[in-house]
Design a protein around this motif. Structure first.
Motif, PDB file in Angstrom:
ATOM      1  N   ILE A  19      38.992  38.590   3.344  1.00 15.03           N
ATOM      2  CA  ILE A  19      40.264  38.705   4.162  1.00 15.03           C
ATOM      3  C   ILE A  19      41.356  37.480   3.636  1.00 15.03           C
ATOM      4  CG2 ILE A  19      41.175  38.476   6.168  1.00 15.03           C
ATOM      5  CD1 ILE A  19      38.786  40.027   7.564  1.00 15.03           C
ATOM      6  N   VAL A  51      39.481  49.505  11.903  1.00 15.10           N
ATOM      7  CA  VAL A  51      40.330  48.402  12.710  1.00 15.10           C
ATOM      8  C   VAL A  51      39.824  48.543  14.190  1.00 15.10           C
ATOM      9  CG1 VAL A  51      42.647  47.631  13.453  1.00 15.10           C
ATOM     10  CG2 VAL A  51      42.224  48.567  11.123  1.00 15.10           C
ATOM     11  N   ASP A  72      44.511  46.741  17.468  1.00  7.71           N
ATOM     12  CA  ASP A  72      45.727  46.239  16.776  1.00  7.71           C
ATOM     13  C   ASP A  72      46.347  44.894  17.508  1.00  7.71           C
ATOM     14  OD1 ASP A  72      45.719  47.987  15.126  1.00  7.71           O
ATOM     15  OD2 ASP A  72      46.856  49.683  16.175  1.00  7.71           O
ATOM     16  N   SER A  99      44.724  43.372   8.552  1.00  6.30           N
ATOM     17  CA  SER A  99      43.508  44.153   9.251  1.00  6.30           C
ATOM     18  C   SER A  99      43.616  45.909   8.181  1.00  6.30           C
ATOM     19  CB  SER A  99      43.617  44.492  10.605  1.00  6.30           C
ATOM     20  OG  SER A  99      44.744  44.979  11.008  1.00  6.30           O
ATOM     21  N   THR A 139      44.134  40.383  15.867  1.00  2.17           N
ATOM     22  CA  THR A 139      43.572  41.721  15.665  1.00  2.17           C
ATOM     23  C   THR A 139      42.095  41.491  15.312  1.00  2.17           C
ATOM     24  OG1 THR A 139      43.678  43.804  14.551  1.00  2.17           O
ATOM     25  CG2 THR A 139      44.292  41.554  13.271  1.00  2.17           C
ATOM     26  N   GLN A 140      41.415  42.775  15.405  1.00  2.00           N
ATOM     27  CA  GLN A 140      40.078  42.566  15.261  1.00  2.00           C
ATOM     28  C   GLN A 140      39.557  43.693  14.246  1.00  2.00           C
ATOM     29  OE1 GLN A 140      38.417  42.681  19.398  1.00  2.00           O
ATOM     30  NE2 GLN A 140      37.645  40.521  19.204  1.00  2.00           N
ATOM     31  N   VAL A 141      38.621  43.508  13.411  1.00  8.04           N
ATOM     32  CA  VAL A 141      38.147  44.688  12.717  1.00  8.04           C
ATOM     33  C   VAL A 141      36.607  44.717  12.662  1.00  8.04           C
ATOM     34  CG1 VAL A 141      39.952  44.589  10.776  1.00  8.04           C
ATOM     35  CG2 VAL A 141      37.933  43.019  10.518  1.00  8.04           C
ATOM     36  N   ASN A 193      48.536  42.751  11.806  1.00  9.73           N
ATOM     37  CA  ASN A 193      48.399  44.051  11.837  1.00  9.73           C
ATOM     38  C   ASN A 193      48.213  44.475  10.426  1.00  9.73           C
ATOM     39  OD1 ASN A 193      47.944  44.733  14.622  1.00  9.73           O
ATOM     40  ND2 ASN A 193      50.312  44.894  14.672  1.00  9.73           N
TER      41      ASN A 193
END
Length: 241
Positions: free
Chosen positions: A82, A156, A159, A137, A49-51, A134
């Protein structure tokens, strides 16, 4: 003792004589690696996932370049947050079946001068890996404002979806590496058999090992030929009688 050298032709001759040994070891090594990779090692799946660390917009809906640089500078700090217990302990409580050592399952990285943080989770259960990614994040986006004293610039970006194929083990790569190792071991054994064999077989061996000149040699006579010769001599004697 004279220095022993092996010509290129002799090298190929050694390999040719031991070709079945080399091929057999390569096949055995490849088969073992394939079976272990396929049936012994549990497949590992990766969910990502990426934020986004986004700068705040001004009243004119314009983004200041200094704010962008500030967001980029915060990325390294956010990467540490994180992976901190403040985030991971909450994730462990929220995700059913999450292991205690979540920190060993995740990888957090970002491209140079990028505001995007990539969060990757590897686990033998693809659904659990997706849920953990998920949740990390989500919890991070919610908790960062409190942890950073009101700083609210994390969103976010994407997802994680349930991975369909494992990332490891790589059966083809493992089998190929084992095949090469098997070939190398076979070649090494073939040359060691020649190097460690100190038996005298030819006139050249006498000169190289004993450093003595060869005065004569006895030819090797095949047993079948010897029996034929004896029978011929016996028949000849009977005819003369």
């Amino acid at each position: 003792m004279k220095e022993e050298t092996i010509s290129l032709g002799e090298l190929f001759s050694i390999l040719k004589r031991s070709k079945w040994l080399i091929v057999t070891l390569a096949i055995i090594a490849a088969l073992i690696a394939f079976l272990i990779s396929s049936f012994v090692i549990s497949p590992t799946y990766e969910a990502s996932t990426q934020v986004l660390v986004a700068p705040k917009e001004t009243q004119n809906n314009m983004i200041d370049s200094s704010q962008v640089q500030s967001s980029v500078a915060l990325v390294n700090t956010y990467r540490v947050i994180i992976q901190s217990p403040a985030i991971l302990e909450a994730v462990q409580q929220n995700v059913i079946g999450a292991p205690e050592n979540i920190s060993n399952l995740i990888t957090v990285n970002s491209e140079q001068n990028s505001q995007v943080i990539n969060i990757k989770v590897q686990h033998t259960n693809p659904v659990l890996a997706t849920d953990i990614a998920n949740e990390i994040s989500t919890v991070f986006a919610e908790e960062v404002s409190e942890l950073m004293s009101g700083v609210d610039n994390v969103k976010v970006l994407s997802d994680a979806s349930v991975p369909m194929y494992p990332v490891s083990p790589n059966i083809i790569l493992n089998t190929a590496i084992a095949t090469v190792l098997g070939l190398m071991i076979g070649v090494a054994i073939a040359f060691l058999k020649v190097v460690l064999d100190r038996r005298i077989k030819t006139e050249q061996d006498v000169e190289n090992i004993l450093e003595l000149p060869v005065l004569g040699s006895i030819p090797v006579i095949d047993k079948v030929e010897m029996m034929k010769q004896r029978q011929a001599n016996v028949k000849g004697d009977q005819v003369h009688v």
